[in-house]
Write an enzyme that holds these catalytic residues in place. Structure first.
Site, short mmCIF file in Angstrom:
data_model
loop_
_atom_site.label_atom_id
_atom_site.label_comp_id
_atom_site.label_asym_id
_atom_site.label_seq_id
_atom_site.Cartn_x
_atom_site.Cartn_y
_atom_site.Cartn_z
N GLY A 111 -41.34 3.65 -26.48
CA GLY A 111 -41.81 2.10 -25.81
C GLY A 111 -43.12 2.09 -25.80
O GLY A 111 -43.28 3.25 -25.75
N CYS A 133 -38.64 9.53 -27.17
CA CYS A 133 -39.70 9.15 -27.04
C CYS A 133 -40.57 8.75 -25.63
O CYS A 133 -39.73 9.37 -24.28
CB CYS A 133 -40.67 8.52 -27.99
SG CYS A 133 -42.00 8.48 -27.40
N TYR A 134 -40.26 7.57 -25.35
CA TYR A 134 -40.56 7.24 -24.18
C TYR A 134 -39.37 7.34 -22.95
O TYR A 134 -39.05 7.54 -21.81
CB TYR A 134 -40.48 5.43 -23.77
CG TYR A 134 -40.48 4.72 -22.66
CD1 TYR A 134 -41.64 4.94 -21.54
CD2 TYR A 134 -39.57 3.98 -22.13
CE1 TYR A 134 -42.12 4.41 -20.81
CE2 TYR A 134 -39.89 3.60 -20.74
CZ TYR A 134 -40.74 3.64 -19.92
OH TYR A 134 -41.14 2.80 -18.80
N HIS A 161 -39.32 12.02 -33.13
CA HIS A 161 -38.39 10.02 -33.55
C HIS A 161 -37.89 10.88 -34.28
O HIS A 161 -38.39 10.94 -36.11
CB HIS A 161 -39.88 8.78 -34.09
CG HIS A 161 -40.04 8.34 -32.87
ND1 HIS A 161 -39.57 7.49 -32.41
CD2 HIS A 161 -41.22 8.95 -32.03
CE1 HIS A 161 -40.79 7.12 -30.98
NE2 HIS A 161 -42.24 7.50 -31.66
N GLU A 214 -35.72 8.61 -35.93
CA GLU A 214 -34.90 8.31 -36.39
C GLU A 214 -35.83 7.53 -38.12
O GLU A 214 -35.56 6.72 -38.66
CB GLU A 214 -34.95 6.52 -35.47
CG GLU A 214 -36.10 6.53 -35.70
CD GLU A 214 -36.57 6.52 -33.98
OE1 GLU A 214 -36.62 7.86 -33.53
OE2 GLU A 214 -36.91 6.07 -32.71
N SER A 230 -32.23 -20.41 -50.54
CA SER A 230 -33.87 -20.38 -51.83
C SER A 230 -32.67 -19.51 -53.18
O SER A 230 -33.77 -19.27 -54.19
CB SER A 230 -34.61 -19.16 -51.34
OG SER A 230 -34.03 -17.87 -51.40
N GLY A 231 -31.74 -18.77 -52.97
CA GLY A 231 -31.26 -18.11 -54.64
C GLY A 231 -31.60 -16.93 -54.56
O GLY A 231 -30.74 -15.70 -55.39
N VAL A 233 -32.10 -12.76 -53.06
CA VAL A 233 -30.53 -11.74 -52.41
C VAL A 233 -30.52 -12.51 -50.86
O VAL A 233 -28.62 -12.85 -50.89
CB VAL A 233 -31.23 -10.59 -52.12
CG1 VAL A 233 -29.65 -9.74 -52.03
CG2 VAL A 233 -31.31 -10.22 -53.45
N ASP A 234 -31.23 -12.12 -49.91
CA ASP A 234 -30.75 -13.04 -48.41
C ASP A 234 -29.79 -14.01 -48.48
O ASP A 234 -29.09 -14.25 -47.57
CB ASP A 234 -32.01 -12.36 -47.74
CG ASP A 234 -32.44 -11.39 -47.75
OD1 ASP A 234 -32.17 -10.47 -48.61
OD2 ASP A 234 -34.19 -11.57 -47.78
N LYS A 249 -32.88 -4.62 -46.51
CA LYS A 249 -32.41 -5.13 -47.74
C LYS A 249 -30.78 -4.12 -48.08
O LYS A 249 -30.37 -4.79 -48.78
CB LYS A 249 -33.66 -4.53 -47.94
CG LYS A 249 -33.52 -5.86 -49.65
CD LYS A 249 -34.22 -7.03 -49.71
CE LYS A 249 -34.27 -7.92 -50.06
NZ LYS A 249 -34.76 -9.18 -49.99
#
Ligand code: XMP
Length: 511
Positions: free
Chosen positions: A54, A81-82, A168, A170, A222-223, A225-226, A369
């Site tokens: 943070g 971290c924080y 970090h 991650e 929209s056609g 992927v998402d 994604k």
């Protein structure tokens, strides 16, 4: 019920990345606010708790804090971290500004006997980004890693299963970070690895049903992927109460509108195509500032959805929710969660405040994604659809640099179709590729005549999460062939260049 790890959010940029790394290790993770009362946390019965980073200084008045009892639950805690500074501060240690702040990849000397670093070499690399550091350890803690400028780069109280790192784990810039998290999950928390995309699928279906109840949903499809994955998920969660609206804003690639219609009107979905080219182009006339274009398009999408909802209401009754296939990178880059605005993705930063819907449903908002693609395969969508490269919601409007006109859209469509055809023919591989019509004119010569046409830029990138990318070194023969075809076949273009920039410092799209 899956085992659960709770990620307590203290405002860091990487909270979703932490949750994603935990999921990648087959453990369910949920992000909750850092101020969640300890009693509520205990009720959830987590196998582990992770405290995020943070931006604040823990010793500053008003900085987010946590309850000492969090560390007395007997549940393993990993502070990052924080989160590490908060652990030290809360348990009686001290935190002070660094003599020298560390940013970027730093050499970390780790104690390989720590459960967190089990199986790893003592010399590691970690991403550091801090201006404060732990000075005095709380009672019962030992130092387990240090760097040249940060004596306490990791600490632990193994008996109480409390761990913390200043760097970090991650991010990809900590190359063994995922293994460190794995060590925490399996070596400390005793994870069984009982979570996978099938569970995510089931959980999302359940959550959508709870949220939507017996109301109706209009999905912007929209056609891509998402939104296609979102459509499949919603069709399963609220069958019969889903209306998929495909807005053809006149900013699609060649033949794309018809292809989307052909792909979806065959499915058992209520699919509606709205031809809205005129209204979008009218709104965009003369606008050249990229953020302005994005906002106009974002708002116009919603206005079309509202008009469609109004029309549908007459036949079906109230349409309460607007659903979108927003994914996590859209959210970060649009400046949500207090991060800086890079560009307003049409479905996040472009949404108007006065929408005529009761709420927005975005079941993919926490996913990256590649996770969306995995979910799409799980939902049984065709490979070709799930593997499609992304196409931005604002379409070619952000690939025609400067003001958008019908004529320029036509030129870009033609150039882009040539590039795509040549890419397919040559079987070159890229995760996303496209043409951009720049607003730079240059002098050329055709036959005996001078030309002064526009410049087309070609872009092809390699990426997994679309948050960063590298350019693809396409074969010169392919680039040369594409350039000569574009200059020969597209009137008004006199030069073609290839974009060799990564992200950062560039972004994938030019606007
Ligand atoms: P940038 O240009 O931000 O793009 O590096 C990252 C990825 O997101 C796509 N993109 C968008 N997708 N709405 C979308 O649905 C948008 O407004 C938008 N802007 C960029 C881009 O094509 C790339 O894959």
């Amino acid at each position: 019920m899956n085992q659960l790890v709770l990620v307590l959010d203290f405002g860091g940029q990487y909270k979703e990345l932490i949750a994603r790394r935990v999921r990648e290790n087959n453990v369910l993770a949920e992000i909750i606010p850092g101020r969640t009362p300890v009693g509520e946390i205990a009720k959830r019965n987590p196998i582990g708790i992770i405290l995020t980073g943070g931006p604040d200084s823990v010793y500053r008045d008003g900085a987010p804090r946590t309850d000492k009892r969090l560390f007395e639950l007997g549940v393993p805690v990993l502070g990052i971290c924080y989160g590490m500074q908060l652990t030290a501060y809360t348990l009686g240690g001290s935190v002070k500004p660094c003599g020298k702040s560390e940013y970027g990849r730093v050499a970390v000397e780790c104690d390989a006997s720590s459960a967190l670093f089990s199986g790893l070499a003592a010399k590691q690399t970690g991403l550091m980004s801090h201006t404060d550091q732990v000075e005095v350890l709380p009672d019962g803690f030992a130092i387990t890693a240090s760097t040249a400028d940060c004596p306490v780069a990791a600490m632990e109280n193994a008996e109480r299963k409390l761990y913390a790192t200043q760097f970090h784990p991650e991010v990809e810039n900590t190359p063994n970070g995922s293994l460190m998290l794995r060590n925490f999950l399996y070596g400390v928390c005793g994870a069984a690895g009982d979570y996978n995309i099938t569970d995510y699928h089931a959980r999302m279906v359940r959550e959508v049903r709870e949220r939507v109840g017996d109301k109706r949903v209009l999905l912007g499809l929209s056609g891509g992927v998402d939104s296609s994955v979102c459509a499949a998920l919603l069709a399963e969660a609220v069958p019969g109460r889903l209306h998929c609206v495909f807005v053809d804003h006149g900013l699609m690639r060649r033949d794309e509108g018809d292809e989307v219609e052909a792909a979806f009107s065959k499915r058992s979905l209520h699919f509606i195509r709205v031809n809205a080219e005129k209204r979008f182009l009218a709104k965009l006339r003369g606008v050249s500032e990229p953020e302005k274009k994005r906002k106009i398009i974002g708002e116009e999408f919603v206005r079309v959805f509202e008009d469609e909802a109004e029309r549908l209401r007459r036949g079906y009754g109230e349409i309460s929710f607007l659903a979108q296939g927003t994914i996590y990178p859209d959210v970060v880059e649009s400046g949500a969660n207090a991060s800086a605005t890079i560009k307003s993705h049409h479905n996040v930063g472009g949404l108007p405040e006065d929408m005529k819907f009761e709420g927005v449903v975005e079941p993919l908002r926490g996913l990256f994604k590649d996770e969306v693609r995995a979910l799409g395969r799980e939902l049984g969508l065709p490979r070709a659809l799930v593997g499609r490269q992304p196409f931005p919601g604002p379409g070619l409007a952000v690939r025609v640099i400067g003001a958008v006109t019908r004529e320029k859209l036509g030129m870009l469509r033609a150039a882009d179709a040539i590039f795509r055809e040549e890419m397919r023919r040559s079987r070159a591989k890229a995760d996303q590729y496209f043409a951009v019509l720049t607003d730079t004119r240059s002098v050329g010569v055709v036959g005996d005549f001078r030309t002064h046409g526009l410049t087309v830029a070609l872009r092809a990138v390699k990426t997994t999460d679309f948050m960063t990318c590298e350019y693809v070194p396409l074969p010169h023969s392919l680039l040369g062939r594409t350039a000569s075809r574009i200059c020969g076949e597209v009137r008004g273009v006199s030069r073609v260049v290839y974009d060799v920039t990564g992200k950062p410092p560039a972004t994938i799209e030019w606007e």
